[in-house]
Structure formats: C-alpha cells, structure tokens
Write a protein that holds these residues in place. Structure first.
Motif, PDB file in Angstrom:
ATOM      1  N   LYS A 269      41.786 -54.790   8.128  1.00  0.00           N
ATOM      2  CA  LYS A 269      40.424 -55.123   7.716  1.00  0.00           C
ATOM      3  C   LYS A 269      39.830 -56.277   8.515  1.00  0.00           C
TER       4      LYS A 269
ATOM      5  N   ASP B   4      38.938 -57.990  12.469  1.00  0.00           N
ATOM      6  CA  ASP B   4      38.696 -57.750  13.883  1.00  0.00           C
ATOM      7  C   ASP B   4      38.247 -59.055  14.536  1.00  0.00           C
ATOM      8  N   HIS B   5      38.424 -59.136  15.798  1.00  0.00           N
ATOM      9  CA  HIS B   5      37.930 -60.231  16.641  1.00  0.00           C
ATOM     10  C   HIS B   5      38.272 -61.619  16.093  1.00  0.00           C
TER      11      HIS B   5
ATOM     12  N   GLU C 232      36.234 -61.476  12.014  1.00  0.00           N
ATOM     13  CA  GLU C 232      35.251 -60.549  11.473  1.00  0.00           C
ATOM     14  C   GLU C 232      35.933 -59.622  10.473  1.00  0.00           C
TER      15      GLU C 232
ATOM     16  N   VAL D 211      36.048 -56.066   8.909  1.00  0.00           N
ATOM     17  CA  VAL D 211      35.645 -54.707   9.260  1.00  0.00           C
ATOM     18  C   VAL D 211      34.903 -54.101   8.071  1.00  0.00           C
ATOM     19  N   SER D 212      33.711 -53.599   8.320  1.00  0.00           N
ATOM     20  CA  SER D 212      32.936 -52.963   7.264  1.00  0.00           C
ATOM     21  C   SER D 212      32.153 -51.806   7.854  1.00  0.00           C
ATOM     22  N   SER D 213      31.531 -51.046   6.979  1.00  0.00           N
ATOM     23  CA  SER D 213      30.740 -49.902   7.439  1.00  0.00           C
ATOM     24  C   SER D 213      29.454 -50.363   8.129  1.00  0.00           C
TER      25      SER D 213
ATOM     26  N   LYS E  16      27.310 -52.984  10.689  1.00  0.00           N
ATOM     27  CA  LYS E  16      27.630 -53.638  11.955  1.00  0.00           C
ATOM     28  C   LYS E  16      27.825 -55.137  11.737  1.00  0.00           C
ATOM     29  N   THR E  17      28.472 -55.778  12.705  1.00  0.00           N
ATOM     30  CA  THR E  17      28.657 -57.217  12.643  1.00  0.00           C
ATOM     31  C   THR E  17      27.301 -57.888  12.745  1.00  0.00           C
TER      32      THR E  17
ATOM     33  N   ASN F 124      29.540 -60.911   8.026  1.00  0.00           N
ATOM     34  CA  ASN F 124      30.931 -60.479   7.914  1.00  0.00           C
ATOM     35  C   ASN F 124      31.882 -61.319   8.770  1.00  0.00           C
TER      36      ASN F 124
END
Length: 101
Positions: free
Chosen positions: A25, A27-28, A39, A41-43, A45-46, A72
């Motif tokens: 869940k 990222d980056h 970040e 992760v979600s549906s 965008k960042t 996020n």
C-alpha cells in the motif's frame, strides 16, 4: 559514545524506509535527514487533494501519532527528543494501520 538525536532518527528512518518499500500500500518512499515521506497507493492519483490523507491522519491520531498528510503523501518528522523506543512504536503503528487499511 551515544549517537546524536539527528543520527539516531536518520539511521532508524533508513531502516524503516526499507520496510515501507516492501509494503503493497506504499509507493515512492523518500528520506531527507530526519524527514521520511511516502505515498499511499489509492485509486485516486497522487495529489494534495487526495482525501485518503485525512482518513489516515485520524487513524494515526487515535494511536497518539501525529503525521503530516498532504493528500496521499504522508510525512513523519519526529522531534529530536524522540527516543529509539518511541520511534519503534511509531513505526509499528504505521505498519499496523497500513495493514488494516
């Protein structure tokens, strides 16, 4: 010689960033000195307008942890008076919230 608060936080954040990098869940992951950010992760965008940060902020606050969400993107900036044990608690709680989110 006991490490400085700066060195303690930097070292522990570096180790924790490796755990975050493996989480599905997250990222980056990035770290600059005593600041670590990642970040969620979600549906969506960042974005600073992603609502997931508000939801997670409340979950962390219930566990007595203040993180700085910008959409996020989550930021952890502990004070220099934080102890190693307190950082371990914070890291454990972050992973537990992410696992159950």
């Amino acid at each position: 010689m006991k490490p400085s608060p700066f060195d303690l936080i930097v070292k522990k954040h570096a180790a924790f960033s490796e755990i975050l990098r493996k989480h599905l869940k997250v990222d980056h992951v990035r770290q600059t000195g005593t600041i670590i950010a990642w970040e969620i992760v979600s549906s969506e965008k960042t974005s600073y307008f992603n609502d997931i940060g508000k939801t997670l902020y409340k979950k962390f606050l219930k566990r007595e942890i203040i993180l700085r969400p910008l959409g996020n993107v989550m930021y952890l900036v502990p004070p220099y008076c934080v102890t190693s044990e307190e950082l371990d608690y914070i890291y454990h709680q972050i992973v537990e919230v992410l696992d159950n989110f």
